[in-house]
Design an enzyme around this catalytic site. Structure first.
Site, PDB file in Angstrom:
ATOM      1  N   ASN A   9      18.624  -7.227  -9.459  1.00  7.20           N
ATOM      2  CA  ASN A   9      19.299  -6.179  -8.695  1.00  7.20           C
ATOM      3  C   ASN A   9      18.310  -5.023  -8.561  1.00  7.20           C
ATOM      4  O   ASN A   9      18.115  -4.263  -9.503  1.00  7.20           O
ATOM      5  CB  ASN A   9      20.565  -5.745  -9.447  1.00  7.20           C
ATOM      6  CG  ASN A   9      21.239  -4.555  -8.789  1.00  7.20           C
ATOM      7  OD1 ASN A   9      20.880  -4.149  -7.673  1.00  7.20           O
ATOM      8  ND2 ASN A   9      22.230  -3.990  -9.472  1.00  7.20           N
ATOM      9  N   LYS A  11      18.544  -2.465  -6.869  1.00  8.10           N
ATOM     10  CA  LYS A  11      19.232  -1.170  -6.655  1.00  8.10           C
ATOM     11  C   LYS A  11      18.572  -0.407  -5.504  1.00  8.10           C
ATOM     12  O   LYS A  11      18.091  -1.025  -4.561  1.00  8.10           O
ATOM     13  CB  LYS A  11      19.276  -0.371  -7.959  1.00  8.10           C
ATOM     14  CG  LYS A  11      19.901  -1.181  -9.098  1.00  8.10           C
ATOM     15  CD  LYS A  11      20.284  -0.364 -10.295  1.00  8.10           C
ATOM     16  CE  LYS A  11      20.914  -1.273 -11.343  1.00  8.10           C
ATOM     17  NZ  LYS A  11      21.405  -0.550 -12.504  1.00  8.10           N
ATOM     18  N   HIS A  95      29.803  -3.501  -8.353  1.00 13.38           N
ATOM     19  CA  HIS A  95      28.892  -2.990  -9.387  1.00 13.38           C
ATOM     20  C   HIS A  95      29.419  -1.662  -9.932  1.00 13.38           C
ATOM     21  O   HIS A  95      30.007  -0.875  -9.193  1.00 13.38           O
ATOM     22  CB  HIS A  95      27.486  -2.808  -8.794  1.00 13.38           C
ATOM     23  CG  HIS A  95      26.461  -2.539  -9.846  1.00 13.38           C
ATOM     24  ND1 HIS A  95      26.262  -1.294 -10.391  1.00 13.38           N
ATOM     25  CD2 HIS A  95      25.604  -3.366 -10.492  1.00 13.38           C
ATOM     26  CE1 HIS A  95      25.318  -1.376 -11.313  1.00 13.38           C
ATOM     27  NE2 HIS A  95      24.901  -2.625 -11.398  1.00 13.38           N
ATOM     28  N   GLU A  97      28.035   1.009 -10.560  1.00 16.28           N
ATOM     29  CA  GLU A  97      27.554   2.214  -9.855  1.00 16.28           C
ATOM     30  C   GLU A  97      28.351   2.443  -8.575  1.00 16.28           C
ATOM     31  O   GLU A  97      28.565   3.593  -8.169  1.00 16.28           O
ATOM     32  CB  GLU A  97      26.045   2.078  -9.576  1.00 16.28           C
ATOM     33  CG  GLU A  97      25.235   2.224 -10.860  1.00 16.28           C
ATOM     34  CD  GLU A  97      23.915   1.472 -10.886  1.00 16.28           C
ATOM     35  OE1 GLU A  97      23.440   1.038  -9.824  1.00 16.28           O
ATOM     36  OE2 GLU A  97      23.369   1.302 -12.002  1.00 16.28           O
ATOM     37  N   GLU A 167      28.949  -6.800 -17.207  1.00 14.91           N
ATOM     38  CA  GLU A 167      27.984  -5.725 -17.400  1.00 14.91           C
ATOM     39  C   GLU A 167      28.663  -4.544 -18.086  1.00 14.91           C
ATOM     40  O   GLU A 167      29.287  -3.710 -17.414  1.00 14.91           O
ATOM     41  CB  GLU A 167      27.428  -5.256 -16.052  1.00 14.91           C
ATOM     42  CG  GLU A 167      26.715  -6.320 -15.270  1.00 14.91           C
ATOM     43  CD  GLU A 167      25.681  -5.722 -14.320  1.00 14.91           C
ATOM     44  OE1 GLU A 167      24.510  -6.093 -14.413  1.00 14.91           O
ATOM     45  OE2 GLU A 167      26.053  -4.860 -13.492  1.00 14.91           O
ATOM     46  N   GLY A 173      20.992   0.295 -17.719  1.00 14.74           N
ATOM     47  CA  GLY A 173      19.940   1.284 -17.541  1.00 14.74           C
ATOM     48  C   GLY A 173      19.759   2.206 -18.738  1.00 14.74           C
ATOM     49  O   GLY A 173      19.073   3.216 -18.652  1.00 14.74           O
ATOM     50  N   SER A 213      20.497  -3.921 -19.390  1.00 11.76           N
ATOM     51  CA  SER A 213      19.252  -3.813 -20.159  1.00 11.76           C
ATOM     52  C   SER A 213      18.744  -5.160 -20.673  1.00 11.76           C
ATOM     53  O   SER A 213      18.181  -5.239 -21.769  1.00 11.76           O
ATOM     54  CB  SER A 213      19.388  -2.805 -21.311  1.00 11.76           C
ATOM     55  OG  SER A 213      19.688  -1.510 -20.794  1.00 11.76           O
TER      56      SER A 213
HETATM   57  P1  PGA Z   1      19.741  -2.776 -16.028  1.00 11.03           P
HETATM   58  O1  PGA Z   1      20.801  -2.894 -14.818  1.00 11.03           O
HETATM   59  O2  PGA Z   1      19.163  -4.137 -16.244  1.00 11.03           O
HETATM   60  O3  PGA Z   1      18.734  -1.783 -15.546  1.00 11.03           O
HETATM   61  O4  PGA Z   1      20.505  -2.283 -17.212  1.00 11.03           O
HETATM   62  C1  PGA Z   1      21.640  -4.004 -14.695  1.00 11.03           C
HETATM   63  C2  PGA Z   1      22.539  -3.821 -13.506  1.00 11.03           C
HETATM   64  O5  PGA Z   1      22.981  -2.691 -13.252  1.00 11.03           O
HETATM   65  O6  PGA Z   1      22.842  -4.783 -12.771  1.00 11.03           O
END
Ligand code: PGA
Length: 253
Positions: A9, A11, A95, A97, A167, A173, A213
């Site tokens: 992803n 982003k 997601h 976010e 997640e 993140g 992460s």
């Molecule tokens: P990350 O993000 O690996 O940076 O924690 C995962 C995601 O949001 O899909």
């Protein structure tokens, strides 16, 4: 046997030249992984360019969202069939976010899910609890509610080829990963929920990804868990070497 899926992803990162360079590096680095399906999800505006770079690489292309309606008066949205037209086969939906910064709720995500399926895309549905929900003991209720948010609206057999990505929001993140045991416990819970909704055989075939992460240092341990069928990778997917190492960790002998 569920084929592991490792999904990057990206982003909202990178200009076109960065996306093309990353796609080239990923294509060069991950070709050695066998028995693993690999997917990258760049921003909408880079789908075309990344698709060109990835042609014949065996790596699939996905988007990070799609509209909850077909083409028409939806300023700022992108219809699912437009994504297919760009070469996308998958789309990330719900997601955290999107839920947090853009107020997407289960009803909206369900509308997007329906459109994705109708266009022939494989949805990657994200579910997961916040830290305060975990601390309040609501993890299972939140995650079950997010899954039922789709199936209550679209039907018990509505998940189609969809993949579910667990997640935990507190792990995204942050560098803080769920332990392999925490991830497995939630994945087993999700599979049990799915069995209650769509039946044992559909639930046992459905791929469940862990996200939050995941990186080369923890991927093998997470991916070794029985119900962890792959990963949704944010930060580490922006480094071709790290992403390839995670793909390699997913290879099952
Ligand atoms: P990350 O993000 O690996 O940076 O924690 C995962 C995601 O949001 O899909």
């Amino acid at each position: 046997m569920r084929t592991p899926l490792i999904a990057g992803n990206w982003k909202m990162n990178g200009l076109r030249r960065d996306a093309e360079a990353l796609a080239r590096d990923v294509a060069a680095a991950v070709t050695a992984s066998e028995g693993v399906e690999v997917l990258v999800c760049p921003p909408f505006v880079h789908l075309d360019a990344v698709g060109v770079v990835l042609a014949d690489s065996g790596i699939s292309l996905g988007a990070q969202n799609c509209a909850d309606a077909g083409q028409g008066a939806r300023t700022g949205e992108v219809a699912a069939d437009m994504l297919v037209d760009m070469g996308a086969t998958h789309v990330i939906l719900g997601h955290s976010e999107r839920r947090e910064f853009y107020g997407e709720d289960d009803g909206l995500v369900a509308g997007r899910y329906r459109q994705a399926l109708e266009a022939g895309l494989t949805p990657v549905l994200c579910v997961g609890e916040t830290l305060s929900e975990r601390d309040a003991g609501q993890t299972e209720a939140v995650v079950a509610g997010q899954i039922r948010g789709i199936t209550d609206r679209l039907g018990a057999d509505s998940l189609g080829p969809g993949v579910i990505a667990y997640e935990p929001v507190w792990a995204i993140g942050t560098g803080r990963t769920a332990s392999a045991e925490q991830a497995q416990a939630m994945h087993a819970f999700i599979r049990a929920q799915l069995a209650g909704i769509e039946g044992e055989s559909a639930a046992s075939a459905r791929r469940l990804l862990y996200g939050g992460s995941m990186k080369p240092g923890n991927a093998a341990e997470l991916l070794a868990m029985d119900d962890v069928d792959g990963g949704l990778i944010g930060g580490a997917s922006l480094d071709a070497g790290d992403f390839a190492a995670i793909c390699a960790a997913a290879t099952r002998d």
